[in-house]
Scaffold this motif. Structure first.
Motif, PDB file in Angstrom:
ATOM      1  N   ARG A 114       2.254   1.763  -3.504  1.00 46.66           N
ATOM      2  CA  ARG A 114       1.066   2.317  -4.256  1.00 46.66           C
ATOM      3  C   ARG A 114       0.882   3.643  -4.094  1.00 46.66           C
ATOM      4  O   ARG A 114       0.635   4.519  -4.999  1.00 46.66           O
ATOM      5  CB  ARG A 114      -0.075   1.488  -4.195  1.00 46.66           C
ATOM      6  N   ARG A 173       0.923  -1.305   0.175  1.00 50.03           N
ATOM      7  CA  ARG A 173       0.197  -0.189  -0.198  1.00 50.03           C
ATOM      8  C   ARG A 173       0.997   1.129  -0.011  1.00 50.03           C
ATOM      9  O   ARG A 173       0.664   2.325  -0.742  1.00 50.03           O
ATOM     10  CB  ARG A 173      -0.963  -0.169   1.186  1.00 50.03           C
ATOM     11  N   LEU A 229      -2.536  -0.022  -9.966  1.00 53.17           N
ATOM     12  CA  LEU A 229      -1.640  -0.734  -9.643  1.00 53.17           C
ATOM     13  C   LEU A 229      -1.799  -2.195 -10.273  1.00 53.17           C
ATOM     14  O   LEU A 229      -1.037  -2.978 -10.970  1.00 53.17           O
ATOM     15  CB  LEU A 229      -1.273  -0.888  -8.251  1.00 53.17           C
ATOM     16  N   ILE A 256       6.602  -5.220  -8.223  1.00 57.11           N
ATOM     17  CA  ILE A 256       6.241  -4.399  -7.095  1.00 57.11           C
ATOM     18  C   ILE A 256       7.603  -3.774  -6.498  1.00 57.11           C
ATOM     19  O   ILE A 256       7.828  -2.437  -6.197  1.00 57.11           O
ATOM     20  CB  ILE A 256       5.210  -4.674  -6.229  1.00 57.11           C
ATOM     21  N   GLN A 288      -5.772   1.200  -6.567  1.00 59.05           N
ATOM     22  CA  GLN A 288      -5.466  -0.060  -6.669  1.00 59.05           C
ATOM     23  C   GLN A 288      -5.618  -0.698  -8.010  1.00 59.05           C
ATOM     24  O   GLN A 288      -5.035  -1.519  -8.636  1.00 59.05           O
ATOM     25  CB  GLN A 288      -6.549  -0.864  -5.537  1.00 59.05           C
TER      26      GLN A 288
END
Length: 105
Positions: free
Chosen positions: A53, A50, A63, A92, A60
């Motif tokens: 991001r 999170r 991503l 990520i 969300q």
């Protein structure tokens, strides 16, 4: 192990020059040596995912689209209900280290 692999690489190149070892074998050994320099995939908690991001102002959905997963998957990861696979984690990790610019090529 890396020094041993580099020694094997050196020997293979010498033998290749003599015509004893095939080019494909040398290429395979070169790839194995190069792969040693790739960092391991770092696991991440839901809050770390999170944080990455939000640092890049991504929803969300953004991503999910970037890494080819569903919004539901991202949500579950962030709530620690499930874990991303290593391929998703690799992306990520790269996003965390390099930012969005790596996707703009």
């Amino acid at each position: 192990m890396t020094e041993r692999l580099k020694h094997i690489q050196s020997m293979a190149k010498r033998y290749n020059a003599l015509g004893v070892v095939k080019d494909e074998t040398v290429a395979s050994i070169d790839a194995a040596v190069a792969a040693r320099d790739i960092p391991a995939v770092r696991t991440m908690t839901g809050s770390e995912i999170r944080e990455v991001r939000t640092r890049y102002n991504m929803s969300q959905a953004a991503l999910a689209m970037t890494i080819g997963m569903s919004v539901e998957s991202i949500s579950k990861w962030e709530r620690n209900e499930s874990k991303p696979n290593k391929a998703a984690l690799r992306i990520i990790n790269l996003l965390d280290a390099n930012g969005l610019k790596m996707f703009m090529a």
